[in-house]
Design a protein around this motif. Structure first.
Motif, mmCIF file in Angstrom:
data_model
loop_
_atom_site.group_PDB
_atom_site.id
_atom_site.type_symbol
_atom_site.label_atom_id
_atom_site.label_comp_id
_atom_site.label_asym_id
_atom_site.label_seq_id
_atom_site.Cartn_x
_atom_site.Cartn_y
_atom_site.Cartn_z
ATOM 1 N N ASN A 166 -34.819 -63.112 79.664
ATOM 2 C CA ASN A 166 -33.523 -62.506 80.013
ATOM 3 C C ASN A 166 -33.570 -61.846 81.387
ATOM 4 O OD1 ASN A 166 -32.682 -63.310 77.502
ATOM 5 N ND2 ASN A 166 -31.963 -61.307 76.831
ATOM 6 N N ALA B 89 -27.653 -57.690 78.852
ATOM 7 C CA ALA B 89 -28.694 -58.698 78.634
ATOM 8 C C ALA B 89 -29.851 -58.130 77.814
ATOM 9 C CB ALA B 89 -29.200 -59.210 79.977
ATOM 10 N N GLU C 39 -31.698 -62.670 85.223
ATOM 11 C CA GLU C 39 -31.033 -61.677 86.076
ATOM 12 C C GLU C 39 -31.654 -61.624 87.483
ATOM 13 O OE1 GLU C 39 -28.292 -59.927 85.257
ATOM 14 O OE2 GLU C 39 -28.320 -61.060 83.381
#
Length: 201
Positions: free
Chosen positions: A139, A101, A143
């Motif tokens: 990003n 990522a 997560e």
């Protein structure tokens, strides 16, 4: 005279008959005893055979249970080894998803550094870096990372770490966070870094 002769003969006949009857009774009793002994022996053999069959059945059950136990033991051992292997791989490569990522952000930073060498407009550089920063936060948020915004909140040791205590500007601000020196983060609702804050007292 005839009566006298007949009586001894009758007595002898009676004696013979009684002896024969006694002998017959003895023979019969002996035969019945022998028959009883034979039947008891047959019963004993039958009991032994029955016991032998029960032992065979018990041994068969024991063998089946032993085989089942060995199979289960082997299956559990395989499961344990497989689990340990998967756990080791997870520990080794646990950050792979997060790294993947971040890689696009790394590419953006490389391009930004290359452009900074040529660019003269500081504002354009700032806007470019700001875009990269926002993309990076987005990003990380996907997560499960969450940035804490502690300023104005009540001081909570579960989330905050006090680095300084200052007099409260007003009664309403007592016990509240006035400033954040270092940002705190939560990962999937778990605090992974406490926010370092200035608290009003």
């Amino acid at each position: 005279m005839n009566n006298e002769n007949k009586n001894p003969n009758v007595e002898e006949e009676l004696k013979k008959q009684s002896q024969e009857t006694a002998e017959n009774e003895q023979t019969t009793s002996e035969a019945s005893e022998a028959q009883e002994n034979a039947s008891s022996e047959e019963k004993e053999l039958t009991a032994e055979e029955k016991l032998g069959k029960e032992l065979e059945e018990a041994q068969k059950v024991i063998d089946e249970q032993k085989d089942k136990y060995l199979r289960l033991s082997a299956e559990f051992d395989n499961f344990r080894k497989r689990t340990l292997k998967e756990k080791a791989e997870l520990i080794k490569n646990g950050g792979e998803k997060a790294i993947n990522a971040i890689l696009p952000i790394l590419d953006d930073l490389e391009r930004a550094l290359q452009n900074m060498q040529k660019a003269e407009d500081v504002k354009a550089i700032y806007e470019g870096v700001e875009l990269i920063y926002q993309k990076f936060l987005k990003n990380l948020h996907q997560e499960g990372l969450e940035k804490m915004e502690p300023v104005g909140e009540a001081f909570d040791t579960d989330f905050h770490e006090a680095v300084a205590l200052v007099p409260a500007p007003s009664e309403e601000q007592k016990g509240k966070v006035l400033d954040c020196v270092q940002t705190g983060y939560k990962l999937n609702e778990k605090v992974i870094r406490h926010a370092k804050v200035v608290v009003a007292q």
